[in-house]
Design a protein around this motif. Structure first.
Motif, short mmCIF file in Angstrom:
data_model
loop_
_atom_site.label_atom_id
_atom_site.label_comp_id
_atom_site.label_asym_id
_atom_site.label_seq_id
_atom_site.Cartn_x
_atom_site.Cartn_y
_atom_site.Cartn_z
N ARG A 121 -4.85 8.52 -1.74
CA ARG A 121 -4.45 7.75 -0.56
C ARG A 121 -4.80 6.28 -0.75
N GLY A 122 -3.98 5.43 -0.15
CA GLY A 122 -4.28 4.00 -0.13
C GLY A 122 -4.24 3.32 -1.48
N ILE A 123 -3.30 3.71 -2.33
CA ILE A 123 -3.15 3.01 -3.60
C ILE A 123 -2.47 1.67 -3.36
N VAL B 52 0.84 -1.20 0.00
CA VAL B 52 0.00 0.00 0.00
C VAL B 52 0.87 1.25 0.00
N GLY B 53 0.42 2.28 -0.68
CA GLY B 53 1.16 3.54 -0.73
C GLY B 53 0.25 4.73 -0.97
N ASP B 54 0.84 5.86 -1.30
CA ASP B 54 0.10 7.10 -1.53
C ASP B 54 0.72 7.87 -2.68
N ILE B 55 -0.08 8.70 -3.31
CA ILE B 55 0.41 9.67 -4.29
C ILE B 55 0.14 11.05 -3.71
N ALA C 271 -6.87 -3.01 5.02
CA ALA C 271 -8.15 -3.05 4.32
C ALA C 271 -7.99 -2.75 2.83
N ALA C 272 -6.97 -1.96 2.48
CA ALA C 272 -6.75 -1.64 1.06
C ALA C 272 -6.40 -2.88 0.25
#
Length: 430
Positions: free
Chosen positions: A39-41, A25-28, A288-289
């Motif tokens: 969020r939550g990519i 999981v990550g963010d841009i 959860a992502a």
């Protein structure tokens, strides 16, 4: 033509079972006012992973990947209008290719700590409850251990009677020299040999639903455990099996442990493996992502351990009042779960206590808690914690109080940093 970021993370993996399908999981983060953060990519991982495309307005961005260990990788890029901009995050410095999955999960140090003599890695990580570490000196420094750090890992096919709370408490208090595996085993225990690529101080073991990898299929197994001994110190490791066709992977750290856990257990499941590691860190929202569509899990009776993981995420991230559309899923899981899966009963009890619509709900929760305890210890460390919390809601019930006392005593032996239950049994033989 749209403006896109093509995001992926490279590993030094050579295995083909998870190498091209794992997700974290990550963010841009948009650094321009005109940009759009996300969020939550989810980010594909592997030696040659296909990138995941994310549409964004043109501008500058920082793309981050949050590893289960808490390490954050970042890459700054500029999204050019009407073009696809590659975003490559690098995690290829695993100490061994065979350990790349453990490295992604954050259970082992980067390569130069093991191979660059200039780094001079400590023999025992100061943050680790190492199985071979001597006690700290007066100055708080842990001296170099002179103990034999040879790892012995013994696979156990165990019947129900072996993993009840009374049985495991008795094993923890047993001072005899009789090997734990022989006390617990339903079939002859097996001393495992790690992969030839392994560092002898960081051995890796793999087990699947049939038992040790490569073992013949001898029919249904009981519940599977690993007894791990280093320098006379003993751990009993819960193996999360069966997990479909995926393997459970156990790393023993006799030298270096970035998480502080001497033994780490993961599942080589590309869809949910990282989610389990996030769960262990208490990052249920992040987990959860990776449980994007949970309903199929609850209808797949062949994969109950994954369904239970999804249920922990659902209950742990939902704080609203009233019933949910997934309540029937939880009820079905509790009814249909195998008798060896006490976690399903724990989840049912916790949900009924939260709803508290009637005296019947409370009675149903109490019944589920007794059943959960009597089925034996949960697979998930979170399940043991929730079982204790829920039993404490019945302080005037003698049966619940008695079970609560034994569950608490066993929890003192548990490594709460691991997703699956690992018990420190002190001195003993595997």
């Amino acid at each position: 033509m749209s403006t896109e970021l093509a995001v992926r993370l490279f590993l030094s993996a050579y295995e083909d079972d998870v190498a091209e399908g794992a997700m974290i999981v990550g963010d841009i983060h948009a650094t321009d006012p005109s940009g759009q953060s996300r969020r939550g990519i989810v980010i594909p991982c592997g030696s040659r992973p296909e990138p995941k495309m994310y549409k964004v307005p043109p501008g500058r961005y920082v793309v981050s990947a949050t590893l289960p260990s808490g390490l954050v990788l970042t890459e700054e890029v500029e999204a050019v209008a009407d073009e696809t901009t590659p975003v490559i995050l690098d995690l290829t410095d695993s100490p061994y290719e065979s350990h790349s999955w453990q490295y992604l999960m954050g259970n082992i140090e980067l390569g130069r700590v093991y191979h660059d003599t200039a780094e001079m890695a400590p023999a025992i990580s100061p943050g680790s409850r190492s199985m071979a570490a001597p006690p700290p000196g007066p100055d708080g420094v842990i001296p170099e251990s002179t103990a034999d750090r040879t790892v012995t890992a013994t696979w156990i096919d165990a019947p129900l009677s072996s993993w009840t709370f009374p049985a495991l408490l008795a094993a923890a208090e047993d001072e005899s020299d009789f090997p734990l595996a022989e006390l617990m085993a339903r079939t002859p225990p097996v001393v495992l040999t790690p992969d030839v690529l392994n560092d002898p101080l960081s051995p890796l073991y793999r087990i699947d639903h049939k038992g040790p990898v490569g073992a013949p299929d001898s029919g249904p197994r009981g519940r599977q455990f690993l007894a791990v001994e280093v320098a006379g110190s003993l751990r009993l490791v819960t193996l999360p099996l069966p997990w479909g066709d995926a393997q459970a992977e156990v790393l023993v750290n006799a030298r270096q442990s970035p998480t502080g856990s001497a033994v780490a257990v993961t599942v080589r499941d590309p869809l949910h493996g990282a989610a389990l590691a996030y769960m262990a860190q208490g990052a249920l929202t992040t987990a959860a992502a990776l449980f994007d569509d949970m309903e199929p899990l609850f209808h797949d009776r062949s994969h109950p351990l994954a369904a239970v993981a999804g249920a922990y995420v659902l209950l742990g991230t939902d704080h609203r009042d009233g019933e949910r559309d997934w309540d029937p899923w939880l009820e079905r899981l509790a009814v249909q779960a195998p008798a060896w899966l006490s976690d399903a009963a724990v989840l049912r009890a916790v949900r009924l206590l939260r709803l508290s619509r009637s005296a019947d709900d409370r009675a149903g929760a109490r019944e589920a808690l007794v059943a959960a305890f009597d089925r034996g210890v949960p697979f998930y460390t979170l399940g043991l914690t929730w079982l204790i919390d829920a039993l404490a809601a019945f302080p005037d019930d003698e049966e619940c109080v008695s079970r609560l006392d034994r569950a608490r005593r066993l929890s003192w032996l548990a490594d709460t940093r691991e997703p699956f239950l690992i018990l420190d049994l002190g001195e003993g033989r595997a």
